[in-house]
Write a protein that holds these residues in place. Structure first.
Motif, PDB file in Angstrom:
ATOM      1  N   TRP A 131      32.101  -7.029 -22.994  1.00  0.00           N
ATOM      2  CA  TRP A 131      33.508  -7.256 -23.284  1.00  0.00           C
ATOM      3  C   TRP A 131      33.916  -6.361 -24.437  1.00  0.00           C
ATOM      4  N   VAL A 132      35.231  -6.204 -24.577  1.00  0.00           N
ATOM      5  CA  VAL A 132      35.737  -5.526 -25.767  1.00  0.00           C
ATOM      6  C   VAL A 132      36.530  -6.562 -26.550  1.00  0.00           C
ATOM      7  N   GLU A 133      36.136  -6.737 -27.806  1.00  0.00           N
ATOM      8  CA  GLU A 133      36.769  -7.746 -28.645  1.00  0.00           C
ATOM      9  C   GLU A 133      38.023  -7.134 -29.267  1.00  0.00           C
ATOM     10  N   VAL A 134      39.148  -7.791 -29.074  1.00  0.00           N
ATOM     11  CA  VAL A 134      40.434  -7.261 -29.510  1.00  0.00           C
ATOM     12  C   VAL A 134      41.063  -8.256 -30.479  1.00  0.00           C
ATOM     13  N   HIS A 159      35.500  11.057 -26.910  1.00  0.00           N
ATOM     14  CA  HIS A 159      34.256  11.409 -26.231  1.00  0.00           C
ATOM     15  C   HIS A 159      34.120  10.791 -24.843  1.00  0.00           C
ATOM     16  N   GLY A 160      35.067   9.966 -24.459  1.00  0.00           N
ATOM     17  CA  GLY A 160      34.970   9.360 -23.127  1.00  0.00           C
ATOM     18  C   GLY A 160      35.795   8.095 -23.051  1.00  0.00           C
ATOM     19  N   SER A 161      35.640   7.357 -21.975  1.00  0.00           N
ATOM     20  CA  SER A 161      36.364   6.089 -21.841  1.00  0.00           C
ATOM     21  C   SER A 161      35.472   5.082 -21.123  1.00  0.00           C
ATOM     22  N   LEU A 162      35.842   3.828 -21.283  1.00  0.00           N
ATOM     23  CA  LEU A 162      35.021   2.731 -20.767  1.00  0.00           C
ATOM     24  C   LEU A 162      35.961   1.584 -20.426  1.00  0.00           C
ATOM     25  N   GLU A 163      35.733   0.922 -19.305  1.00  0.00           N
ATOM     26  CA  GLU A 163      36.596  -0.200 -18.930  1.00  0.00           C
ATOM     27  C   GLU A 163      35.824  -1.508 -19.081  1.00  0.00           C
ATOM     28  N   LEU A 164      36.413  -2.422 -19.837  1.00  0.00           N
ATOM     29  CA  LEU A 164      35.756  -3.698 -20.108  1.00  0.00           C
ATOM     30  C   LEU A 164      36.798  -4.802 -20.168  1.00  0.00           C
ATOM     31  N   PRO A 165      36.392  -6.057 -19.855  1.00  0.00           N
ATOM     32  CA  PRO A 165      37.336  -7.169 -20.013  1.00  0.00           C
ATOM     33  C   PRO A 165      37.565  -7.465 -21.492  1.00  0.00           C
ATOM     34  N   ALA A 166      38.775  -7.908 -21.818  1.00  0.00           N
ATOM     35  CA  ALA A 166      39.125  -8.190 -23.221  1.00  0.00           C
ATOM     36  C   ALA A 166      38.657  -9.584 -23.613  1.00  0.00           C
ATOM     37  N   TYR A 167      38.200  -9.692 -24.858  1.00  0.00           N
ATOM     38  CA  TYR A 167      37.977 -11.001 -25.486  1.00  0.00           C
ATOM     39  C   TYR A 167      38.852 -11.021 -26.728  1.00  0.00           C
ATOM     40  N   GLY A 198      29.703  -1.971 -16.533  1.00  0.00           N
ATOM     41  CA  GLY A 198      30.379  -0.782 -17.028  1.00  0.00           C
ATOM     42  C   GLY A 198      29.543   0.438 -16.694  1.00  0.00           C
ATOM     43  N   PRO A 199      30.166   1.551 -16.361  1.00  0.00           N
ATOM     44  CA  PRO A 199      29.393   2.710 -15.930  1.00  0.00           C
ATOM     45  C   PRO A 199      28.767   3.461 -17.094  1.00  0.00           C
ATOM     46  N   MET A 200      29.073   3.050 -18.301  1.00  0.00           N
ATOM     47  CA  MET A 200      28.753   3.947 -19.399  1.00  0.00           C
ATOM     48  C   MET A 200      28.329   3.157 -20.647  1.00  0.00           C
ATOM     49  N   ASN A 201      27.444   3.751 -21.380  1.00  0.00           N
ATOM     50  CA  ASN A 201      26.976   3.163 -22.626  1.00  0.00           C
ATOM     51  C   ASN A 201      28.089   3.218 -23.684  1.00  0.00           C
ATOM     52  N   PRO A 202      28.452   2.091 -24.316  1.00  0.00           N
ATOM     53  CA  PRO A 202      29.510   2.131 -25.338  1.00  0.00           C
ATOM     54  C   PRO A 202      29.188   3.106 -26.467  1.00  0.00           C
ATOM     55  N   LEU A 203      27.887   3.348 -26.697  1.00  0.00           N
ATOM     56  CA  LEU A 203      27.528   4.281 -27.771  1.00  0.00           C
ATOM     57  C   LEU A 203      28.038   5.691 -27.479  1.00  0.00           C
TER      58      LEU A 203
END
Ligand code: SF4
Length: 421
Positions: A36-39, A61-69, A101-106
């Protein structure tokens, strides 16, 4: 600013393939089985997003799609993502995990290094958030962190704790009368004390219990539906200002009540009281009415909705000393009855009485802060018995007259003690 932080459960992702860890919720957000992405709440209001709305997090550097918390306590200019979830392999069957998610958040951080340590700069990248219009509802296992005056997790300030200690104040339990005669314990009365001041909410006890007692994993959809099977859960209760709360973690499990609300409602006497103070459950007798679960104020009884599968090699992880429950049966904490029996057998073999410390439950064994103490409450010299007499001791919902065998020790804080409601 993006904060990508190591997960409390699998650090950088090295443990993310373990379904036990996936199903144990994050102790703070109580989210299981997903990233999740904490908002911050203000940013969520500006964007018009709620929990589970999928956001695109875009960095240089890129993008990532995650559900919001949506978070009340995150810094208003930050968003936070726990790392490592993407390492969880896709799995099949009941353990299926929804889209990863297709990608590492790092990777959103790029390769900027911290000039002092030379390591990856964890707080160096600005990101923007975009709504995608899609939803991926989160499995959040605790509906609220607000105690709403219920005094489940109690605290007292340091001065009050010292004062009580100095005066040798005994806990003031509300021992309400019962219509039933007081039980007699010929040999032992097993019980536990849990020190909320020592508990850091790591949830190791939860996983230890799951491993020891063959507790099944249900997967995200069923967990979101409230069908998780944990015999022990770690609740987080937030006190004080919403943007800077004092968190109190409280391991909740069967309280082995002396006057147990689950027992009189069972039509087949599957829930019964043992003469060693345990609240027993006869699986072979249970017909699955779930009356006991509905009558338990602590919500600790779990019903088996499925025939569980333990595909090879998972079957070898099963503890042979513990019955594997299946569809239609109610289950809950037994205080590691198999360990109690083994401890008594060992003592008998050595021709001696059971000594304090002979029997250690799985949760107690695993707790890194020794917050959990199991023992014989009939033995006034046992550690559990002494802690149960601590001036900080209280029983959850003791006003119901259930007389639990589990005594919680109040957390010591710098805040003033709250008046009991
Ligand atoms: S293992 Fe100990 S410190 Fe961790 S959550 Fe359980 S009781 Fe608290």
């Amino acid at each position: 600013m993006l904060l990508a932080y190591p997960s409390l459960r699998w650090y950088d992702g090295r443990g993310a393939s373990r379904s036990w860890l996936q199903e144990a919720p994050d102790p703070v957000t109580q989210v299981a089985w997903d990233g999740w992405v904490e908002v911050p709440r203000a940013a969520a209001a500006r964007l018009g997003v709620a929990n589970g709305d999928v956001l695109r997090v875009v960095s240089p550097h890129g993008s990532l799609e995650l559900p919001a918390y949506v978070s009340d306590s995150l810094h208003p200019d930050a968003v936070a993502i726990p790392i490592g979830q993407h390492y969880a392999p896709y799995q099949t069957g009941r353990y299926v995990r929804p889209e990863a998610g297709p990608m590492n958040p790092l990777a959103l951080l790029g390769s900027t290094t911290d000039p002092v340590s030379g390591g990856l700069a964890f707080l160096a990248v600005r990101v923007t958030l975009e709504k995608t219009g899609r939803r991926r509802p989160l499995a959040i296992l605790q509906a609220t962190h607000d105690q709403d005056q219920r005094e489940i997790a109690q605290e007292l300030d340091l001065a009050a704790a010292r004062e009580l200690e100095l005066r040798g104040h005994a806990p003031d339990h509300a021992n309400l009368p019962s219509l039933y005669p007081d039980p007699v314990y010929p040999n032992h009365r097993w019980g536990m004390s849990i020190d909320l001041d020592a508990c850091i909410g790591c949830s190791a006890c939860m996983i230890a219990c799951q491993a020891e007692n063959n507790v099944a994993v249900v997967g995200k959809p069923q967990a979101a539906y409230g069908r998780q099977m944990h015999w022990l859960r770690v609740e987080r209760w937030a006190e004080g200002a919403a943007d800077h709360p004092r968190n109190i973690f409280l391991p909740m499990l069967c309280q082995h009540c002396e006057v147990a609300p689950c027992e009189p409602v069972c039509p087949v006497f599957a829930a019964y009281r043992t003469d060693e103070g345990l609240n027993g459950q006869v699986y072979n007798r249970c017909v699955g009415t779930r009356y006991c679960g509905n009558n338990c104020p602590y919500e600790v009884r779990r019903f088996n909705w499925f025939w569980w599968e333990w595909p090879a090699p998972l079957e070898v992880q099963l503890n042979p000393d513990v019955t594997v429950r299946q569809l239609g049966v109610m289950e809950k904490c037994t205080m590691c009855l198999q360990r109690i029996i083994a401890g008594k057998d060992r003592a008998r073999g050595e021709n001696r009485a059971v000594r304090d410390g002979d029997i250690v439950t799985a949760c107690q064994q695993t707790c890194p802060t020794q917050a959990i103490t199991f023992g014989d409450l009939k033995d006034g010299a046992s550690r559990a018995s002494k802690l149960a007499r601590s001036p900080r001791g209280y029983h959850v919902f003791e006003e119901l007259g259930t007389r639990p065998a589990i005594t919680y020790l109040k957390k010591v804080t710098r805040a003033p003690e709250r008046a009991r409601g």
